[in-house]
Design an enzyme around this catalytic site. Structure first.
Site, mmCIF file in Angstrom:
data_model
loop_
_atom_site.group_PDB
_atom_site.id
_atom_site.type_symbol
_atom_site.label_atom_id
_atom_site.label_comp_id
_atom_site.label_asym_id
_atom_site.label_seq_id
_atom_site.Cartn_x
_atom_site.Cartn_y
_atom_site.Cartn_z
ATOM 1 N N LYS A 13 0.839 -1.216 0.000
ATOM 2 C CA LYS A 13 0.000 0.000 0.000
ATOM 3 C C LYS A 13 0.870 1.262 0.000
ATOM 4 O O LYS A 13 0.680 2.159 -0.808
ATOM 5 C CB LYS A 13 -0.942 0.020 1.225
ATOM 6 C CG LYS A 13 -1.855 -1.185 1.319
ATOM 7 C CD LYS A 13 -2.780 -1.107 2.520
ATOM 8 C CE LYS A 13 -2.091 -1.162 3.860
ATOM 9 N NZ LYS A 13 -1.424 -2.460 4.164
ATOM 10 N N ARG A 88 -10.263 0.511 8.360
ATOM 11 C CA ARG A 88 -9.825 -0.831 8.726
ATOM 12 C C ARG A 88 -10.909 -1.605 9.440
ATOM 13 O O ARG A 88 -10.707 -2.789 9.759
ATOM 14 C CB ARG A 88 -8.630 -0.724 9.663
ATOM 15 C CG ARG A 88 -7.293 -0.860 8.993
ATOM 16 C CD ARG A 88 -6.264 -0.660 10.063
ATOM 17 N NE ARG A 88 -5.067 -1.385 9.824
ATOM 18 C CZ ARG A 88 -3.990 -0.885 9.215
ATOM 19 N NH1 ARG A 88 -3.994 0.328 8.744
ATOM 20 N NH2 ARG A 88 -2.919 -1.618 9.088
ATOM 21 N N ARG A 127 11.867 -5.002 5.381
ATOM 22 C CA ARG A 127 11.607 -3.587 5.062
ATOM 23 C C ARG A 127 12.429 -2.634 5.935
ATOM 24 O O ARG A 127 12.592 -2.850 7.121
ATOM 25 C CB ARG A 127 10.119 -3.311 5.282
ATOM 26 C CG ARG A 127 9.753 -1.841 5.243
ATOM 27 C CD ARG A 127 8.271 -1.641 5.216
ATOM 28 N NE ARG A 127 7.596 -2.200 6.358
ATOM 29 C CZ ARG A 127 6.280 -2.235 6.493
ATOM 30 N NH1 ARG A 127 5.517 -1.768 5.517
ATOM 31 N NH2 ARG A 127 5.733 -2.739 7.549
ATOM 32 N N ARG A 161 10.664 -0.530 11.551
ATOM 33 C CA ARG A 161 9.500 -0.317 12.416
ATOM 34 C C ARG A 161 9.477 -1.309 13.574
ATOM 35 O O ARG A 161 9.799 -2.481 13.393
ATOM 36 C CB ARG A 161 8.208 -0.444 11.598
ATOM 37 C CG ARG A 161 7.820 0.836 10.909
ATOM 38 C CD ARG A 161 6.754 0.669 9.877
ATOM 39 N NE ARG A 161 5.571 -0.102 10.277
ATOM 40 C CZ ARG A 161 4.518 -0.296 9.493
ATOM 41 N NH1 ARG A 161 4.499 0.247 8.273
ATOM 42 N NH2 ARG A 161 3.511 -1.000 9.902
ATOM 43 N N ARG A 172 -0.962 -9.061 13.097
ATOM 44 C CA ARG A 172 -1.555 -8.054 12.197
ATOM 45 C C ARG A 172 -2.333 -8.720 11.062
ATOM 46 O O ARG A 172 -3.367 -8.221 10.622
ATOM 47 C CB ARG A 172 -0.455 -7.141 11.634
ATOM 48 C CG ARG A 172 0.018 -6.109 12.676
ATOM 49 C CD ARG A 172 1.421 -5.592 12.406
ATOM 50 N NE ARG A 172 1.576 -4.933 11.135
ATOM 51 C CZ ARG A 172 2.753 -4.689 10.551
ATOM 52 N NH1 ARG A 172 3.868 -5.058 11.138
ATOM 53 N NH2 ARG A 172 2.794 -4.079 9.385
#
Ligand code: AP5
Ligand code: MG
Length: 217
Positions: A13, A88, A127, A161, A172
Site C-alpha cells: 500500500k 480498517r 523492510r 519499524r 496483524r
C-alpha cells in the site's frame, strides 16, 4: 481522484501510494504514518497508540475517525487523496461515508492489492526506511543503488519499524482477515471495488494500477 488502497500488512500500500501520489497529484494519507508520528512526538494519542501498534492490534475507531476527519479537510487533499490504512473496520468505513457525504464528495475507487499471506512476512521483515527522507527499501526486493546510501537523499541512516517482527506480523494478519477484509464486500456492494495482482514485481503492480486508475482519473 479519491481512492482507498486495501490490502494486508506488506501488500504494498505504502509503496504504491507514493507512486500514485506523483502520477495523479493527490495526497497520500497513511494512518499508520500519522500514528507513528504521534508516537514519536510523545503526544497523548501517540502514547496510547504505541503499545497497541507494537502488539499488532488496532488503535480505537474514535481516535482514527477523529484523526482522518481532520486530515481530509487539509489543503493538499483538495485535488484528491489515497487512503492507505484507513478504513480498517466497518465502523471506520461508515464514518468515512458520513464525512464524505457532509463534504458533498465521493470516493472514485477502492483497490484491493491481492496477495498471498505467505509472501507478506518476508516482505515486512526485510523492510527499512531512510531516517532522513522516509523513502522505503527492502533487503531483497528494493535495494538502494549503493548499499547503505539512500537513492533519494544520500542519507546513510535507516530505521526499521517496531511492529515489523515476525510475531507481530502474524497478529496483524489475523486482525486484517477478521476486521478489515469484510470491507471488500462492503465496497463491492457500492460498485467501487477493483483489484490488482499484488504478487507481481513492484513496477508490474504499478503498471496495472495506472491502467486501472487512468480510466477513473
Ligand atoms: P500501517 O502502517 O498501515 O501498516 P500495515 O497496514 O500493517 O501495512 P504496512 O505498512 O506494513 O504494509 P504496506 O502495505 O504499506 O506495504 P509496503 O508498501 O511498506 O499500520 C500500522 C499499525 O497502525 C496497525 O497495525 C495499527 O495498529 C495502526 N493503525 C493504522 N491505521 C489504523 C486504522 N485505520 N485503524 C486502527 N489502527 C490503525 O511494502 C512492504 C515491503 O515489501 C517493503 O519493503 C516493499 O519494498 C516491499 N514490497 C512492496 N511491494 C512489493 C512487491 N510487489 N514485490 C516485492 N516486494 C514488495
Ligand atoms: Mg504502509
Amino acid at each position: 481522484m479519491r481512492l482507498i488502497l486495501l490490502g494486508p500488512p506488506g501488500a504494498g500500500k505504502g509503496t504504491q501510494a507514493k507512486r500514485l501520489m506523483d502520477r495523479y497529484g493527490i495526497a497520500q494519507i497513511s494512518t499508520g504514518d500519522m500514528l507513528r508520528a504521534e508516537a514519536a512526538a510523545g503526544s497523548e494519542v501517540g502514547r496510547e497508540a504505541k503499545a497497541v501498534m507494537e502488539a499488532g492490534k488496532l488503535v480505537s475507531d474514535d481516535i482514527l475517525i477523529r484523526m482522518l476527519g481532520g486530515r481530509i479537510g487539509q489543503a493538499d487533499c483538495a485535488k484528491g487523496f489515497i487512503l492507505d490504512g484507513f478504513p480498517r473496520t466497518e465502523a471506520q468505513a461508515v464514518a468515512l461515508d458520513g464525512m464524505l457525504e457532509q463534504k458533498a464528495i465521493k470516493l472514485d475507487a477502492v483497490v484491493e492489492l491481492r496477495v498471498n499471506n505467505s509472501a507478506l512476512v518476508d516482505r515486512i521483515a526485510g523492510r527499512y526506511t531512510c531516517a532522513a527522507c522516509g523513502v522505503g527499501y527492502h533487503d531483497a526486493f528494493q535495494k538502494p543503488k549503493r548499499a547503505g546510501v539512500c537513492d533519494a537523499c544520500g542519507g546513510e541512516t535507516f530505521t526499521r519499524r517496531a511492529d515489523d517482527n515476525r510475531e507481530t506480523v502474524a497478529a496483524r494478519l489475523v486482525v486484517y482477515h477478521d476486521q478489515t477484509a469484510p470491507l471488500l464486500p462492503y465496497y463491492q456492494a457500492q460498485g467501487l471495488l477493483g483489484g490488482v495482482n499484488g504478487m507481481a514485481e513492484i513496477d508490474g503492480v504499478t503498471v496495472e494500477l495506472f491502467a486501472l486508475l487512468d480510466k477513473v482519473a
